[in-house]
Design a protein around this motif. Structure first.
Motif: not given
Length: 415
Positions: A43, A46, A105-107, A154, A159-161, A164-165
């Motif tokens: 977290r 990220t 993804g998020l990272q 995207y 773990t990601s949306s 959010t991205l």
């Protein structure tokens, strides 16, 4: 004289007391990290990478082409990115960077903005990257050399949306290829998936552009949410991707002839409708991933591109992340497969839900049986979720085709 503490004395060779501290420590990569700490570090990483990416974007303000969808997003990202980076187009758009591999993804997405080509796969790699990221960010903030255009993917995952991205890296041009039954396990319904992916459309500014797949009702319906001009483009797969590239090129002021020259260059994307001729076999390797919509598209391609006399063979893995809808959607896909293919083979535990006559528990078992299934003149589709690992089946099909070709050459007169 003050005596040196025992723990500080150098070790001797005559049996005197050694230091209680070990002479060396295990490398950081071998340290066991408790799960709770590992999640906390993830977290923190990220948040750090997202903050660094925002700083870099605020400094350089590149034009961002964002792509999402339940099917075709990687193909579209690759074709658009390669076309914009082509020598015929580069003078009009400048330098271009696109998402490498699957960093969506998020990272992964913020790391692409920071110029990295891979994401950390272990806690040790994550810690190392977290230590280096601030210095990399400072270098990018000071540098004048930064891509003028970013073509980014995207992804929605466990773990990601996309919402959010899109908040971290808002696009100038938003592209939604198609939306269907994917990630139902997380969102519960297609409506939940639509709500998340629509965030990319909502994030495009009034002077930007929104491009939607016209052949998919869910994607096409997002026009009502856009502040930017909207274009709906026909086609699926590579046809849609090329139409998107033309529209993006037009938005950037690229002459049509330059874009057509760029699109004429061959593009191979491993594991994504990658068509290859292997001796007497043709193989459509679409093994990277699968959901009901992409399965339907793949099976339609198998049916429509089969040549007269070719036997249509579909080797299908299961489809993950479908939750309570899994069995129903697998059965529905099996019905489509029976209509589009002459031979249908299931691979993996989830593929049991297809209820097919020909099923193998794993890739190894399927590969061992392939020589008894395939014959000269087959057109073979290989497709399934990434977790099934059907790329190994696709490789085996290609090898069998090469063996058939060699055997045919040996048996020919004068061979």
């Amino acid at each position: 004289m003050r005596q040196e503490p025992a723990l500080c004395r150098p070790a001797c060779s005559t049996g005197c007391r050694r230091s209680q501290y070990p002479s060396s420590y295990p490398p950081l990569s071998r340290l066991v990290v408790p799960p709770r700490l590992k999640r906390a570090l993830g977290r923190a990483g990220t948040r750090l990478f997202a903050h660094c990416a925002r700083l870099v974007l605020r400094r350089h303000r590149p034009l961002i082409v964002g792509v999402t969808g339940s099917v075709g997003k990687t193909t579209t990202k690759e074709i658009v990115g390669m076309a914009l980076a082509h020598e015929a187009v580069r003078p009009y758009v400048g330098s271009v960077r696109r998402t490498p591999g699957n960093m969506n993804g998020l990272q992964g997405l913020p790391l692409v903005v920071l110029g990295y080509d891979d994401w950390p796969r272990t806690t040790h790699e994550l810690l190392s990257l977290m230590l280096r990221a601030p210095a990399r960010t400072l270098h990018l903030l000071r540098s004048r050399a930064y891509p003028r255009v970013l073509v980014l993917e995207y992804a929605l995952s466990s773990t990601s949306s996309v919402r959010t991205l899109a908040g971290i890296v808002p696009p100038t041009v938003a592209i939604v290829t198609a939306i269907g039954h994917a990630h139902i396990e997380r969102f519960g319904s297609v409506e939940g998936v639509i709500a998340d992916k629509s965030a990319l459309v909502e994030a495009a500014p009034p002077d930007g552009l929104v491009l939607l797949g016209a052949d998919n009702e869910h994607a096409a319906s997002l026009d009502r949410l856009s502040r930017a001009p909207v274009r709906k483009l026909p086609g699926r797969g590579r046809e849609l991707a090329q139409g998107v590239a033309r529209a993006v090129g037009e938005y950037l002021g690229v002459p049509a002839e330059a874009m057509e020259r760029a699109l004429a260059a061959p593009v191979r994307i491993h594991g994504r409708q990658d068509l290859a001729v292997c001796g007497p076999l043709r193989v459509l390797d679409d093994a990277f991933n699968a959901n009901p919509l992409s399965m339907a598209y793949g099976l339609e391609t198998l049916a429509t591109q089969a040549r007269p006399g070719e036997r249509r063979v579909a080797i299908l893995g299961g489809m993950g992340e479908l939750g309570r809808e899994s069995e129903r959607l697998h059965r529905a896909t099996a019905e489509v497969a029976r209509q589009r293919a002459d031979v249908v083979v299931g691979v993996g535990e989830l593929a049991r839900q297809y209820a097919l006559e020909c099923w193998y528990a794993d890739v190894a078992t399927c590969v061992a049986a392939l020589s008894g299934i395939l014959r000269s003149g087959d057109f073979v589709l290989v497709k399934g979720s990434a977790s099934v690992g059907l790329s190994g089946v696709a490789e085996a099909v290609r090898a069998i085709g090469a063996t058939m070709e060699a055997a045919s050459a040996t048996a020919a007169p004068g061979g």
